[in-house]
Scaffold this active site. Structure first.
Site, PDB file in Angstrom:
ATOM      1  N   GLU A 279       0.877  -1.197   0.066  1.00 37.05           N
ATOM      2  CA  GLU A 279      -0.047   0.076  -0.064  1.00 37.05           C
ATOM      3  C   GLU A 279       0.928   1.317   0.103  1.00 37.05           C
ATOM      4  OE1 GLU A 279      -3.406   0.885   0.180  1.00 37.05           O
ATOM      5  OE2 GLU A 279      -3.382   2.760   0.950  1.00 37.05           O
TER       6      GLU A 279
ATOM      7  N   THR B  15      -4.792   9.204  -4.436  1.00 41.19           N
ATOM      8  CA  THR B  15      -4.407   9.524  -3.100  1.00 41.19           C
ATOM      9  C   THR B  15      -3.545  10.437  -2.663  1.00 41.19           C
ATOM     10  OG1 THR B  15      -5.215   7.511  -2.727  1.00 41.19           O
ATOM     11  CG2 THR B  15      -4.179   8.341  -0.979  1.00 41.19           C
TER      12      THR B  15
HETATM   13  N1  HSE Z   1      -7.175   7.803   5.027  1.00 38.30           N
HETATM   14  C1  HSE Z   1      -6.454   7.774   3.518  1.00 38.30           C
HETATM   15  C2  HSE Z   1      -6.808   9.303   2.863  1.00 38.30           C
HETATM   16  C3  HSE Z   1      -7.276   6.766   2.741  1.00 38.30           C
HETATM   17  O1  HSE Z   1      -7.994   9.722   3.292  1.00 38.30           O
HETATM   18  O2  HSE Z   1      -5.799  10.062   2.420  1.00 38.30           O
HETATM   19  C4  HSE Z   1      -6.881   6.933   1.061  1.00 38.30           C
HETATM   20  O3  HSE Z   1      -7.895   6.252   0.376  1.00 38.30           O
END
Ligand code: HSE
Length: 308
Positions: A130, A183
Site C-alpha cells: 500500500e 490519493t
Molecule cells: N485515509 C486515507 C486518506 C485513505 O484519506 O488519504 C486514502 O484512501
C-alpha cells in the site's frame, strides 16, 4: 498435498468514515479484487495481464507483488508465483484499490505457503504494498480489506487495531462519479496542523461515532459523521458533492461523507429500501451533468479476504 493455486476475493473499503482520518475504515460487498496466485517452480514473481484495469507488470511497481515480496523476505523464501489480478472497480476511485490488491495478494500467498502467519500478522506486509501506491503507510483501507468489518487504528507505532461492531441492518451506498482523484494529491490538500478547537470537535465525533455504531443510535451517527480535516478541502474535487450530500441527508441517510480520498462518496442508511429510494435521484444529478456514475449498495462486509 500442498496447494499450488488459489483464488481470493479482497473487498474494497471505505476509509476515514467521516471523522476517522487515517484511522477508521470498513469493508464493503460486491466491489474488490479477485486475485489468483499459482506457485512457480522458480523464484520469479510474474504478473499476468490484469483484467478490469491496466496495472503495472513490473513486480517492483505493482502493490500486489511488493506486498508478496515483503512476506517472502520475512520468511527467507525463494518461492515464485504467477499473479493475476482482476479488478471489479476502478483504481483511483477512493475505495482502497491498492489496499485490496495488497491484502488479497499476501492473503493468497500466505495460504499457498501453508499459513505461516495469522491474518492480523499479514497487515504489515500488505502495508508495504500500500505504501508504494500512496507514498505513506495508512492502514484504514488495508485493515478492513484484509480482516473485514469496521476497523479502527488505535496506534500506528506500534500498529494496533480494534474492530467496531456495526448494526446489522446498516446499509452502505457507494456513489462513484467517474473522475480520478489520486490519493497522493488528495493527501497534499490536507492541513498539516489542527487547532485545539478543531481537534476537540474531531475527537468528540470519533467517540460519538464509535458509540453510535455500538448502540445503533442513528441520530448520533448522523451528527458524528462529519470531518474537519479532509472533507472541507477535498469536497471541491468531487462533482456535485454538496448537492448529493444534501439530497441523501434529506432523504433518510444517517451519515454521508467522502470515501477515502474520493471521488467516491458513501451514504449510510438504516435499510436497503431507504437507500434504494435515493438512488434514482442521485443518478439523475450525474446524468444531467453527463458524467458516468456507479452506485453500489451493500452491507458493511463482515468478511475480509476470502478464498473463492
Ligand atoms: N485515509 C486515507 C486518506 C485513505 O484519506 O488519504 C486514502 O484512501
Amino acid at each position: 498435498m500442498s496447494l499450488n493455486r488459489i483464488q481470493v476475493f479482497a473487498p474494497a473499503s471505505v476509509a476515514n468514515v467521516g471523522p476517522g482520518y487515517d484511522t477508521f475504515g470498513f469493508a464493503i460487498e460486491h466491489l474488490g479484487d479477485v486475485i489468483s496466485l499459482t506457485k512457480r517452480s522458480d523464484s520469479k514473481l510474474n504478473i499476468l495481464k490484469s483484467a478490469g484495469a491496466d496495472l503495472p507488470t513490473d513486480p517492483a511497481k505493482n502493490v500486489a507483488t511488493v506486498a508478496i515480496q515483503s512476506l517472502l523476505d520475512s520468511l527467507d523464501s525463494q518461492q515464485g508465483f504467477d499473479v493475476h489480478i482482476k479488478k471489479l472497480f476502478k483504481p483511483g476511485s477512493g475505495l482502497g484499490s491498492s489496499a485490496s490488491s495488497a491484502s488479497g495478494a499476501v492473503y493468497a500467498a500466505n495460504k499457498l505457503l501453508g499459513e505461516p502467519y495469522t491474518d492480523e500478522q499479514l497487515l504489515e506486509f500488505a502495508l508495504d504494498g500500500e505504501e508504494l501506491a500512496s507514498g505513506m503507510i495508512h492502514a484504514d483501507n488495508v485493515a478492513p480489506s484484509l480482516l473485514g468489518g469496521f476497523q479502527a487504528v488505535r496506534s500506528y507505532e506500534p500498529l494496533e487495531l480494534f474492530r467496531i461492531p456495526t448494526p446489522e441492518e446498516l446499509r452502505v451506498l457507494i456513489i462513484f462519479p467517474d473522475v480520478e482523484v489520486k490519493t497522493s494529491e488528495a493527501k497534499g490538500l490536507v492541513p498539516k496542523e489542527l487547532s485545539v478547537k478543531e481537534a476537540r470537535e474531531q475527537w468528540g465525533n470519533v467517540g460519538a461515532l464509535i458509540h453510535a455504531m455500538h448502540t445503533a443510535d442513528y441520530k448520533l451517527m448522523s451528527h458524528a459523521i462529519t470531518d474537519r480535516i479532509a472533507e472541507p478541502v477535498r469536497r471541491q474535487l468531487i462533482p456535485h458533492y454538496g448537492k448529493v450530500k444534501q439530497y441523501a441527508m434529506d432523504h433518510g441517510a444517517v451519515g454521508f461523507n467522502i470515501s477515502g480520498s474520493g471521488p467516491s462518496m458513501f451514504a449510510l442508511f438504516k435499510s436497503a429500501e431507504t437507500a434504494k429510494s435515493c438512488m434514482t435521484e442521485i443518478e439523475k444529478v450525474y446524468q444531467k451533468a453527463d458524467l458516468p456514475v456507479m452506485l453500489n449498495l451493500s452491507r458493511i462486509n463482515p468478511n475480509g479476504c476470502q478464498v473463492i
